[in-house]
Design a protein around this motif. Structure first.
Motif, PDB file in Angstrom:
ATOM      1  N   PHE A 124       0.856  -1.188   0.000  1.00  0.00           N
ATOM      2  CA  PHE A 124       0.000   0.000   0.000  1.00  0.00           C
ATOM      3  C   PHE A 124       0.894   1.241   0.000  1.00  0.00           C
ATOM      4  CE2 PHE A 124       0.598  -1.769   4.218  1.00  0.00           C
ATOM      5  CZ  PHE A 124       1.117  -0.701   4.945  1.00  0.00           C
ATOM      6  N   LYS A 125       0.320   2.358  -0.407  1.00  0.00           N
ATOM      7  CA  LYS A 125       1.068   3.615  -0.434  1.00  0.00           C
ATOM      8  C   LYS A 125       1.161   4.186   0.985  1.00  0.00           C
ATOM      9  CE  LYS A 125      -0.720   4.632  -5.032  1.00  0.00           C
ATOM     10  NZ  LYS A 125      -1.721   5.416  -5.780  1.00  0.00           N
ATOM     11  N   THR A 126       2.246   4.912   1.245  1.00  0.00           N
ATOM     12  CA  THR A 126       2.426   5.476   2.577  1.00  0.00           C
ATOM     13  C   THR A 126       2.878   6.936   2.527  1.00  0.00           C
ATOM     14  OG1 THR A 126       4.699   4.623   2.645  1.00  0.00           O
ATOM     15  CG2 THR A 126       2.992   3.285   3.712  1.00  0.00           C
ATOM     16  N   ILE A 127       2.639   7.616   3.637  1.00  0.00           N
ATOM     17  CA  ILE A 127       3.177   8.951   3.914  1.00  0.00           C
ATOM     18  C   ILE A 127       3.864   8.829   5.270  1.00  0.00           C
ATOM     19  CG2 ILE A 127       2.598  11.371   4.391  1.00  0.00           C
ATOM     20  CD1 ILE A 127       0.000  10.769   2.692  1.00  0.00           C
ATOM     21  N   HIS A 128       5.106   9.288   5.368  1.00  0.00           N
ATOM     22  CA  HIS A 128       5.898   9.115   6.583  1.00  0.00           C
ATOM     23  C   HIS A 128       6.041  10.458   7.291  1.00  0.00           C
ATOM     24  CE1 HIS A 128       9.443   6.480   8.247  1.00  0.00           C
ATOM     25  NE2 HIS A 128       8.423   6.534   9.062  1.00  0.00           N
ATOM     26  N   VAL A 129       5.787  10.504   8.581  1.00  0.00           N
ATOM     27  CA  VAL A 129       5.793  11.764   9.328  1.00  0.00           C
ATOM     28  C   VAL A 129       6.707  11.651  10.547  1.00  0.00           C
ATOM     29  CG1 VAL A 129       4.392  13.555  10.441  1.00  0.00           C
ATOM     30  CG2 VAL A 129       3.387  12.149   8.615  1.00  0.00           C
ATOM     31  N   ALA A 130       7.713  12.532  10.603  1.00  0.00           N
ATOM     32  CA  ALA A 130       8.644  12.576  11.733  1.00  0.00           C
ATOM     33  C   ALA A 130       8.658  13.991  12.311  1.00  0.00           C
ATOM     34  CB  ALA A 130      10.047  12.167  11.294  1.00  0.00           C
ATOM     35  N   GLY A 131       9.353  14.155  13.443  1.00  0.00           N
ATOM     36  CA  GLY A 131       9.480  15.471  14.066  1.00  0.00           C
ATOM     37  C   GLY A 131       9.465  15.343  15.576  1.00  0.00           C
ATOM     38  N   THR A 132       9.881  16.396  16.256  1.00  0.00           N
ATOM     39  CA  THR A 132       9.870  16.374  17.720  1.00  0.00           C
ATOM     40  C   THR A 132       8.485  16.702  18.250  1.00  0.00           C
ATOM     41  OG1 THR A 132      12.176  17.112  17.737  1.00  0.00           O
ATOM     42  CG2 THR A 132      10.958  17.303  19.806  1.00  0.00           C
ATOM     43  N   ASN A 133       7.923  17.807  17.784  1.00  0.00           N
ATOM     44  CA  ASN A 133       6.574  18.213  18.175  1.00  0.00           C
ATOM     45  C   ASN A 133       5.723  18.362  16.918  1.00  0.00           C
ATOM     46  OD1 ASN A 133       6.948  18.670  21.120  1.00  0.00           O
ATOM     47  ND2 ASN A 133       8.427  20.177  20.396  1.00  0.00           N
TER      48      ASN A 133
ATOM     49  N   TYR B 146     -10.259   8.338   0.055  1.00  0.00           N
ATOM     50  CA  TYR B 146      -9.258   7.270   0.096  1.00  0.00           C
ATOM     51  C   TYR B 146      -9.475   6.438   1.357  1.00  0.00           C
ATOM     52  CZ  TYR B 146      -6.634   9.576  -3.638  1.00  0.00           C
ATOM     53  OH  TYR B 146      -6.265  10.124  -4.846  1.00  0.00           O
ATOM     54  N   THR B 147      -9.383   5.120   1.205  1.00  0.00           N
ATOM     55  CA  THR B 147      -9.385   4.270   2.390  1.00  0.00           C
ATOM     56  C   THR B 147      -8.031   4.454   3.057  1.00  0.00           C
ATOM     57  OG1 THR B 147     -10.847   2.673   1.320  1.00  0.00           O
ATOM     58  CG2 THR B 147      -9.622   1.905   3.242  1.00  0.00           C
ATOM     59  N   THR B 148      -8.043   5.045   4.244  1.00  0.00           N
ATOM     60  CA  THR B 148      -6.821   5.591   4.829  1.00  0.00           C
ATOM     61  C   THR B 148      -6.441   4.905   6.137  1.00  0.00           C
ATOM     62  OG1 THR B 148      -7.413   7.731   3.860  1.00  0.00           O
ATOM     63  CG2 THR B 148      -5.685   7.725   5.546  1.00  0.00           C
ATOM     64  N   GLY B 149      -5.260   4.344   6.170  1.00  0.00           N
ATOM     65  CA  GLY B 149      -4.713   3.811   7.411  1.00  0.00           C
ATOM     66  C   GLY B 149      -3.995   4.909   8.182  1.00  0.00           C
ATOM     67  N   LEU B 150      -3.945   4.764   9.493  1.00  0.00           N
ATOM     68  CA  LEU B 150      -3.233   5.720  10.350  1.00  0.00           C
ATOM     69  C   LEU B 150      -2.557   4.942  11.469  1.00  0.00           C
ATOM     70  CD1 LEU B 150      -2.542   8.612  11.309  1.00  0.00           C
ATOM     71  CD2 LEU B 150      -4.749   8.642  12.515  1.00  0.00           C
ATOM     72  N   TYR B 151      -1.224   5.064  11.529  1.00  0.00           N
ATOM     73  CA  TYR B 151      -0.468   4.425  12.611  1.00  0.00           C
ATOM     74  C   TYR B 151       0.187   5.509  13.457  1.00  0.00           C
ATOM     75  CZ  TYR B 151       2.985   1.957  15.315  1.00  0.00           C
ATOM     76  OH  TYR B 151       3.722   1.490  16.368  1.00  0.00           O
ATOM     77  N   THR B 152      -0.122   5.548  14.758  1.00  0.00           N
ATOM     78  CA  THR B 152       0.449   6.536  15.667  1.00  0.00           C
ATOM     79  C   THR B 152       0.830   5.862  16.982  1.00  0.00           C
ATOM     80  OG1 THR B 152      -1.752   7.101  16.514  1.00  0.00           O
ATOM     81  CG2 THR B 152      -0.903   8.466  14.715  1.00  0.00           C
ATOM     82  N   SER B 153       1.612   6.568  17.769  1.00  0.00           N
ATOM     83  CA  SER B 153       1.981   6.059  19.101  1.00  0.00           C
ATOM     84  C   SER B 153       2.399   7.231  19.987  1.00  0.00           C
ATOM     85  CB  SER B 153       3.139   5.055  18.982  1.00  0.00           C
ATOM     86  OG  SER B 153       4.301   5.704  18.469  1.00  0.00           O
ATOM     87  N   PRO B 154       2.347   7.068  21.314  1.00  0.00           N
ATOM     88  CA  PRO B 154       1.760   5.946  22.031  1.00  0.00           C
ATOM     89  C   PRO B 154       0.242   6.077  22.045  1.00  0.00           C
ATOM     90  CG  PRO B 154       2.467   7.600  23.601  1.00  0.00           C
ATOM     91  CD  PRO B 154       2.861   8.112  22.241  1.00  0.00           C
TER      92      PRO B 154
ATOM     93  N   TYR C  57      -2.067  -5.351   9.048  1.00  0.00           N
ATOM     94  CA  TYR C  57      -3.496  -5.014   9.053  1.00  0.00           C
ATOM     95  C   TYR C  57      -3.859  -4.157   7.845  1.00  0.00           C
ATOM     96  CZ  TYR C  57      -8.028  -3.669  11.100  1.00  0.00           C
ATOM     97  OH  TYR C  57      -9.371  -3.468  11.352  1.00  0.00           O
ATOM     98  N   PHE C  58      -3.032  -3.160   7.561  1.00  0.00           N
ATOM     99  CA  PHE C  58      -3.312  -2.278   6.426  1.00  0.00           C
ATOM    100  C   PHE C  58      -3.273  -3.053   5.110  1.00  0.00           C
ATOM    101  CE2 PHE C  58      -1.376   1.435   9.040  1.00  0.00           C
ATOM    102  CZ  PHE C  58      -2.578   1.597   9.719  1.00  0.00           C
ATOM    103  N   ALA C  59      -2.339  -4.001   4.997  1.00  0.00           N
ATOM    104  CA  ALA C  59      -2.266  -4.823   3.782  1.00  0.00           C
ATOM    105  C   ALA C  59      -3.490  -5.727   3.666  1.00  0.00           C
ATOM    106  CB  ALA C  59      -0.982  -5.653   3.787  1.00  0.00           C
ATOM    107  N   LEU C  60      -3.877  -6.351   4.782  1.00  0.00           N
ATOM    108  CA  LEU C  60      -5.040  -7.242   4.796  1.00  0.00           C
ATOM    109  C   LEU C  60      -6.302  -6.501   4.382  1.00  0.00           C
ATOM    110  CD1 LEU C  60      -6.232 -10.073   5.756  1.00  0.00           C
ATOM    111  CD2 LEU C  60      -6.754  -8.881   7.896  1.00  0.00           C
ATOM    112  N   LYS C  61      -6.449  -5.275   4.880  1.00  0.00           N
ATOM    113  CA  LYS C  61      -7.655  -4.486   4.609  1.00  0.00           C
ATOM    114  C   LYS C  61      -7.565  -3.690   3.309  1.00  0.00           C
ATOM    115  CE  LYS C  61      -9.944  -5.610   8.356  1.00  0.00           C
ATOM    116  NZ  LYS C  61     -11.220  -6.343   8.310  1.00  0.00           N
ATOM    117  N   LYS C  62      -6.416  -3.817   2.627  1.00  0.00           N
ATOM    118  CA  LYS C  62      -6.229  -3.196   1.309  1.00  0.00           C
ATOM    119  C   LYS C  62      -6.473  -1.675   1.347  1.00  0.00           C
ATOM    120  CE  LYS C  62      -7.167  -7.248  -1.591  1.00  0.00           C
ATOM    121  NZ  LYS C  62      -7.002  -8.272  -0.570  1.00  0.00           N
ATOM    122  N   VAL C  63      -5.834  -0.996   2.272  1.00  0.00           N
ATOM    123  CA  VAL C  63      -5.974   0.463   2.312  1.00  0.00           C
ATOM    124  C   VAL C  63      -5.355   1.062   1.057  1.00  0.00           C
ATOM    125  CG1 VAL C  63      -5.929   0.528   4.851  1.00  0.00           C
ATOM    126  CG2 VAL C  63      -3.793   0.871   3.574  1.00  0.00           C
ATOM    127  N   ASP C  64      -5.864   2.239   0.672  1.00  0.00           N
ATOM    128  CA  ASP C  64      -5.282   2.963  -0.474  1.00  0.00           C
ATOM    129  C   ASP C  64      -3.958   3.615  -0.079  1.00  0.00           C
ATOM    130  OD1 ASP C  64      -7.519   2.468  -2.191  1.00  0.00           O
ATOM    131  OD2 ASP C  64      -8.622   4.043  -1.138  1.00  0.00           O
TER     132      ASP C  64
END
Length: 427
Positions: A48-57, A75-83, A133-140
Motif C-alpha cells: 500500500f502507499k504510505t506517507i511518513h511523518v517525523a518530528g519532535t513536536n 481514500y481508504t486511509t490507514g493511520l499508525y500513531t503512538s503511544p 493489518y493495512f495490507a489485509l484491509k487493502k488500504v489505499d
C-alpha cells in the motif's frame, strides 16, 4: 494459543520491552528486527502507499490531519500513531476505526514463533502489526507516524510517496543526540532516494541538515513556511500560499497556537500529493481539517475538558511543547492557574521547571507506569525553583482537588507528560 484480546495484550506487555513503560532500554537502534518480522509476514509494508511523518513536536497532530484529509478525499486511509492514550487499538486505525481486537489476537498467535526467536520490542511488533493489518484491509494509503527519531525507527522500512518532518526540538537527547543538528540528522533519516520531503518550518542552524540529506538522496525538498502562512481571523483558521488565500474560515477544532506550524506542513504535503496524482479537492482539505477530531479521534491537543472553571489538557511534554502551552495559558483569561503536573523520570526537567509560572497552584502527580517520576520527588525538585503545591500521586484525585479549590473564573491545566493526560477520566 491465545484466545482473548486481553490474553494477547497481556502476552505482549509481559514479553516485550515497552518504551512508554521502561524508557531507553526498550529502544532498539536497529531495523533488523522489524525487517525480519515483515519478511515473515510477506512484507506487507510494500502492498500500500504510505506517507511518513517525523518530528519532535507536531508529528501526531500532522499525521491525524493528513489522514482526515485523505479520508475526506475518499481514500481508504490507514493511520499508525503512538503511544496510545486510552486503549492499545488507538495505534492502528482505518478511516478512524480502531483495529479489530480479533485481528490483534490472530496476529499475536501467528507471530508468536517469531517473537520467541527474534525477541523484538513492543514497538517493533506494533509496527509489523499495523503494516499487516493495512495490507489485509487493502488500504489505499496509510499515514505512518515515526515513534522516536527517524533513521533507526522501526517505521523506517517503508518507501513513502512523500515524507513530512515537523518541528525539531529538544527531546530524547540521550538517544538522539545532544545538539539540535544531531537530532535533525536522525529525523532526516526518513528522507528516501527520490522521494519528495516537506519540512514544516525553517529553523536556523538545522535547515542545512535537511538540505544536505535531500541532496544526497536526490529528493525534492520544500520548506512549507517559505510558501504557506496560517493565522486565526475572527476565530476561524485561514491559510495563505504565497500571499494568496487558499483556505478561509476553517472551523478548526485543534485550538493550540502551535497548530499554525503544523497546518503549513500538512497543506504543503497535500500540494505534493496532488503533484503525485492524488485527487484531493479543496473541499476535502477544508473538511479534513474541520473534521479531524471526529474523523480520527485525536485526543489531548489543547483539549477543553470543561467550562467554569475552564479545564484544559495538552500532551506537550518537552521544553518546546511546554513553552508553547505556557504562552497559550498566558493568553487565556483566568484569575488563578491550577496546574496538575507530572513527568517521566528520564527527562531533564530543570529547564522546564525554570519556565513554569511561580504564581500557579501546583498539584504534583504521577502516571501509573514505571517511568513516572515519583510525585513527592517532583514536588521537592519543583520547590527548588519556587513552585509550591500539593503532592497527590493519582492524576484524577489531583484533578478533583484542583476542581474543588478552583473558582469558576480560574483555569485548570493538566499536563507535563503524555501519560498524565492519558489517565484523565474525562478524556
Amino acid at each position: 494459543m491465545l484466545s482473548t484480546y486481553q490474553q494477547a495484550l497481556d502476552y505482549l506487555y509481559a514479553n516485550l520491552p515497552m518504551f512508554q513503560r521502561i524508557g531507553a532500554a526498550a529502544f532498539k537502534k536497529d531495523l533488523t528486527n522489524t525487517i525480519k518480522l515483515c519478511n515473515a509476514l510477506g512484507n506487507p509494508q510494500q502492498k500500500f502507499k504510505t506517507i511518513h511523518v517525523a518530528g519532535t513536536n507536531g508529528k501526531g497532530s500532522s499525521s491525524h490531519m493528513l489522514a482526515s484529509i485523505l479520508q475526506e478525499a475518499n481514500y481508504t486511509t490507514g493511520l499508525y500513531t503512538s503511544p496510545h492514550l486510552k486503549s492499545f487499538t488507538e495505534r492502528i486505525r482505518i478511516n478512524g476505526d480502531e483495529v479489530d481486537e480479533s485481528f490483534v489476537v490472530d496476529f499475536v498467535n501467528r507471530i508468536q514463533p517469531q517473537i520467541e526467536e527474534i525477541k523484538p520490542s513492543f514497538f517493533e511488533i506494533t509496527v509489523a502489526m499495523a503494516f499487516d493489518y493495512f495490507a489485509l484491509k487493502k488500504v489505499d494509503v496509510a499515514v505512518i507516524e515515526v515513534g522516536l527519531g527517524g533513521r533507526l525507527d522501526s517505521t523506517n522500512i517503508i518507501t513513502p510517496k512523500v515524507s513530512l518532518i515537523t518541528n525539531i526540538g529538544w527531546d530524547h537527547k540521550d538517544l538522539l543526540g545532544d545538539t539540535l543538528e544531531k537530532i535533525a540528522y536522525e529525523k532526516a533519516g526518513i528522507i528516501k532516494p527520490g522521494v519528495p520531503v516537506v519540512i514544516s518550518e525553517r529553523q536556523p542552524g538545522i535547515e542545512d541538515v535537511f538540505m544536505a540529506k535531500a541532496r544526497e538522496t536526490n529528493s525534492r525538498i520544500t520548506f512549507a513556511s517559505d510558501h504557506f502562512n496560517s493565522s486565526v481571523v475572527k476565530g476561524k483558521r485561514q491559510v495563505r500560499k504565497d500571499g494568496v488565500v487558499v483556505l478561509d474560515k476553517v472551523d478548526f477544532p485543534l485550538m493550540g497556537n502551535y497548530q499554525s506550524q503544523n497546518i503549513k506542513g500538512v497543506v504543503c504535503t497535500v500540494d505534493v500529493l496532488r503533484q503525485l496524482e492524488f485527487n484531493i479537492p479543496d473541499r476535502a482539505v477544508m473538511d479534513g481539517l474541520q473534521n479531524v477530531i471526529t474523523n480520527t479521534h485525536l485526543k489531548g491537543r489543547w483539549q477543553k475538558l470543561r467550562e467554569k472553571p475552564l479545564m484544559i489538557c495538552d500532551t506537550g511534554h518537552n521544553l518546546d511543547g511546554i513553552t508553547e502551552v505556557l504562552q497559550q495559558l498566558h493568553e487565556t483569561p483566568h484569575r488563578q492557574l491550577h496546574f496538575v503536573f507530572g513527568v517521566v523520570k528520564d527527562k531533564t526537567i530543570d529547564e522546564i521547571l525554570t519556565i513554569l509560572p511561580k504564581d500557579a497552584t501546583y498539584y504534583f502527580c504521577q502516571a501509573k507506569l514505571p517511568r513516572a517520576l515519583d510525585a513527592a520527588a517532583l514536588a521537592k525538585k519543583a520547590r527548588e525553583f519556587g513552585l509550591q503545591g500539593t503532592v497527590i500521586p493519582d492524576v484524577n484525585e489531583a484533578k478533583n482537588l484542583a476542581l474543588k479549590n478552583a473558582s469558576e473564573n480560574d483555569l485548570i491545566f493538566i499536563g507535563g507528560s503524555t501519560f498524565v493526560v492519558a489517565e484523565i477520566n474525562e478524556l
